[in-house]
Design an enzyme around this catalytic site. Structure first.
Site, PDB file in Angstrom:
ATOM      1  N   TYR A   8       0.849  -1.187   0.000  1.00 39.48           N
ATOM      2  CA  TYR A   8       0.000   0.000   0.000  1.00 39.48           C
ATOM      3  C   TYR A   8       0.888   1.241   0.000  1.00 39.48           C
ATOM      4  CZ  TYR A   8       0.888   0.665   5.032  1.00 39.48           C
ATOM      5  OH  TYR A   8       1.483   0.881   6.253  1.00 39.48           O
TER       6      TYR A   8
ATOM      7  N   CYS B   6       5.161   4.042  -1.703  1.00 35.34           N
ATOM      8  CA  CYS B   6       4.885   2.616  -1.559  1.00 35.34           C
ATOM      9  C   CYS B   6       5.687   2.056  -0.391  1.00 35.34           C
ATOM     10  CB  CYS B   6       5.234   1.883  -2.849  1.00 35.34           C
ATOM     11  SG  CYS B   6       4.995   0.102  -2.736  1.00 35.34           S
ATOM     12  N   HIS B   7       4.984   1.408   0.542  1.00 35.01           N
ATOM     13  CA  HIS B   7       5.637   0.936   1.768  1.00 35.01           C
ATOM     14  C   HIS B   7       6.586  -0.229   1.500  1.00 35.01           C
ATOM     15  CE1 HIS B   7       6.428   0.723   5.932  1.00 35.01           C
ATOM     16  NE2 HIS B   7       5.237   1.019   6.387  1.00 35.01           N
ATOM     17  N   ASN B   8       6.443  -0.931   0.378  1.00 35.51           N
ATOM     18  CA  ASN B   8       7.381  -2.013   0.072  1.00 35.51           C
ATOM     19  C   ASN B   8       8.782  -1.490  -0.202  1.00 35.51           C
ATOM     20  OD1 ASN B   8       4.580  -3.095  -1.474  1.00 35.51           O
ATOM     21  ND2 ASN B   8       5.588  -4.578  -0.143  1.00 35.51           N
TER      22      ASN B   8
ATOM     23  N   ASN C  90      12.716  -1.430   4.524  1.00 30.48           N
ATOM     24  CA  ASN C  90      11.955  -1.749   5.727  1.00 30.48           C
ATOM     25  C   ASN C  90      12.858  -2.474   6.717  1.00 30.48           C
ATOM     26  OD1 ASN C  90       8.915  -1.093   5.345  1.00 30.48           O
ATOM     27  ND2 ASN C  90       9.592  -1.887   3.358  1.00 30.48           N
TER      28      ASN C  90
END
Length: 485
Positions: A39, A171-173, A338
């Site tokens: 997301y 985009c969090h990825n 991340n």
């Protein structure tokens, strides 16, 4: 009176890196490649012109939006994967397709905007929720669809006072909160006239993969057995049935979005001192503000949601693997992927609410400080297997993140200074189910903490009653800054 306004936006443009960049495909880490991170995270930052930074002053651009646009194009030379696109590739592991980043230099979305409001119109002090926040963000479309789309969408909104607002979806990825802040800091460095970002980006996603960290360890957490159950329940029908059963038993999953409400709770030095006074001396002196407020919010939330006394409730604490606690697996300076690990505490709802606040604080502290290399490795292995954390079979999970330090000493444009901001109630709502702890100043100018809370409307009323009891306040309205629907 809450201000209302409409921004005048330019047409979106695709902004490419300022110079040619490598064309290659990059692998994501196992932490990056979680389905639950597919997301766009939404962030807004408010900036005021520094003294002497009016248009025409030395070093101050006449048009901040154009200066930031040029700096973003230059930053993409260093952060060139962000100008690429995500692509799915087949994975034989049974957990669905994996994502890779094709570094195509197709670019990111950039929008210039103007609004007839001043920075002070957003509130003094500048605290969430921010009025008309949707006017400060460009359209990201379906925020749960990330494949083949621009990975960053940025809008710069210029205000009447000379200040401006950065609003972006990312985009969090590709990056976590610290990675996002590092990218924006690079833009600020280049807009200030630096020849290169102060911190050069490092990809090295291989450092946080099961292949690199794997030790065969079994996660000694309350999620261990459930994670194994999730892995064995490979049938989509079984997984969907488990999700439906969990949703029916948890109001957080069964309540429609239009019946949810977000409120922001402000804790200044006075409130924190009063809560510390409810702890034994040895605990009051050593407990951090984050640990204390997390314990308080978890207890009040559990009571508000009316869980039965025998039901197990969980607290998931997002921790930054760049922190000092992670001396065993150091990440290089400049890593922007991340790097969050999330240990979990668990208790029966009746025990959590029936025992003193000090016991909850102790549980929070043990959970944070129990994140060893073995547990970190086990979590990454579980994520690699299931492609998610926590496992989807888990329910009654409350996630908390401490983002107070992501903006400290960052975002120095030279001609503008950071005035406030954070994660607004905009974009993807499911990513707002947990609480974010944000640093701010209260009306007295004191450093304070704002904690967000999303609950069903009925549960929020109960939550505020529980909080009023803990803080010994008669007026429940004084607990919150404002609510957002």
């Amino acid at each position: 009176m809450v201000v209302t306004f409409t921004s005048r936006r330019s047409e979106p443009v695709l902004l490419r890196p300022a110079r040619p960049t490598p064309r290659e495909t990059k692998q994501l880490s196992d932490l990056d490649d979680q389905r639950t991170l597919r997301y766009y995270e939404t962030v807004v930052g408010f900036f005021r012109r520094c003294d002497g930074g009016a248009a025409g002053a030395v070093g101050a651009p006449a048009d901040p939006a154009k200066a930031i646009r040029a700096a973003l194009a230059e930053a993409l030379v260093y952060y060139y994967p962000v100008a690429g696109r995500l692509r799915e590739v087949a994975d034989g592991g049974g957990a669905g397709n994996r994502l890779v980043v094709d570094c195509t230099a197709e670019g990111v979305v950039f929008v210039e905007a103007d609004a007839d409001v001043r920075l002070e119109d957003f509130g003094q002090p500048l605290l969430p929720p921010y009025p008309c926040v949707g006017e400060l963000l460009c359209d990201a479309g379906d925020t749960r669809a990330v494949v083949g789309k621009p990975l960053l969408l940025m809008q710069v909104t210029q205000l009447k006072c000379g200040g401006f607002v950065l609003g972006f979806h990312i985009c969090h990825n590709i990056a976590d909160g610290f990675g996002m802040a590092q990218l924006i800091m690079a833009i600020a460095d280049l807009a200030r006239g630096e020849p290169a970002p102060t911190i050069l980006p490092v990809w090295r996603r291989d450092l946080l993969t099961a292949a690199r960290l794997g030790s065969g360890a079994v996660a000694r957490t309350p999620f261990a057995s459930a994670a194994a159950a999730s892995a064995s329940a490979s049938s989509p029908a079984l997984q969907n049935g488990a999700r439906r059963a969990a949703a029916a038993a948890d109001a957080m999953l069964s309540t429609p979005p239009d019946r949810m409400v977000v409120e922001y709770f402000l804790f200044g030095p006075r409130e924190v001192s009063y809560l510390r006074g409810q702890l034994p001396a040895h605990l009051a002196d050593s407990t951090t503000v984050f640990e204390l407020l997390t314990a308080v919010m978890w207890r009040c939330r559990t009571a508000a949601l009316g869980y039965g006394p025998d039901l197990r409730v969980r607290l998931m604490i997002t921790m930054n693997a760049r922190g000092r606690w992670n001396a065993h697996t150091p990440l290089p300076r400049g890593f922007y992927g991340n790097a969050h690990v999330s240990p979990v505490a668990e208790a029966a709802a009746g025990d959590l609410l029936g025992r003193p606040l000090a016991d909850t604080v102790e549980l929070v502290r043990r959970t944070k400080r129990g994140m060893t290399r073995e547990r970190m490795s086990a979590m990454v292995e579980t994520v690699a297997q299931l492609r998610e954390w926590p496992p989807s079979s888990m329910d009654r999970v409350y996630e908390v993140s401490d983002i107070k330090w992501t903006t400290v000493n960052l975002l120095k444009f030279g001609w503008a200074e950071f005035a406030g901001g954070g994660i607004p109630l905009a974009g993807d709502l499911t990513s707002k189910l947990g609480s974010d702890h944000t640093r701010c100043k209260n009306s007295a100018g004191e450093v304070s903490t704002v904690v967000s809370m999303l609950l069903p409307r009925v549960a929020m009323a109960r939550f505020k009653k529980e909080m009023a009891v803990l803080l010994n306040k008669d007026d429940k309205k004084s607990l919150t800054i404002m609510s957002s629907l």
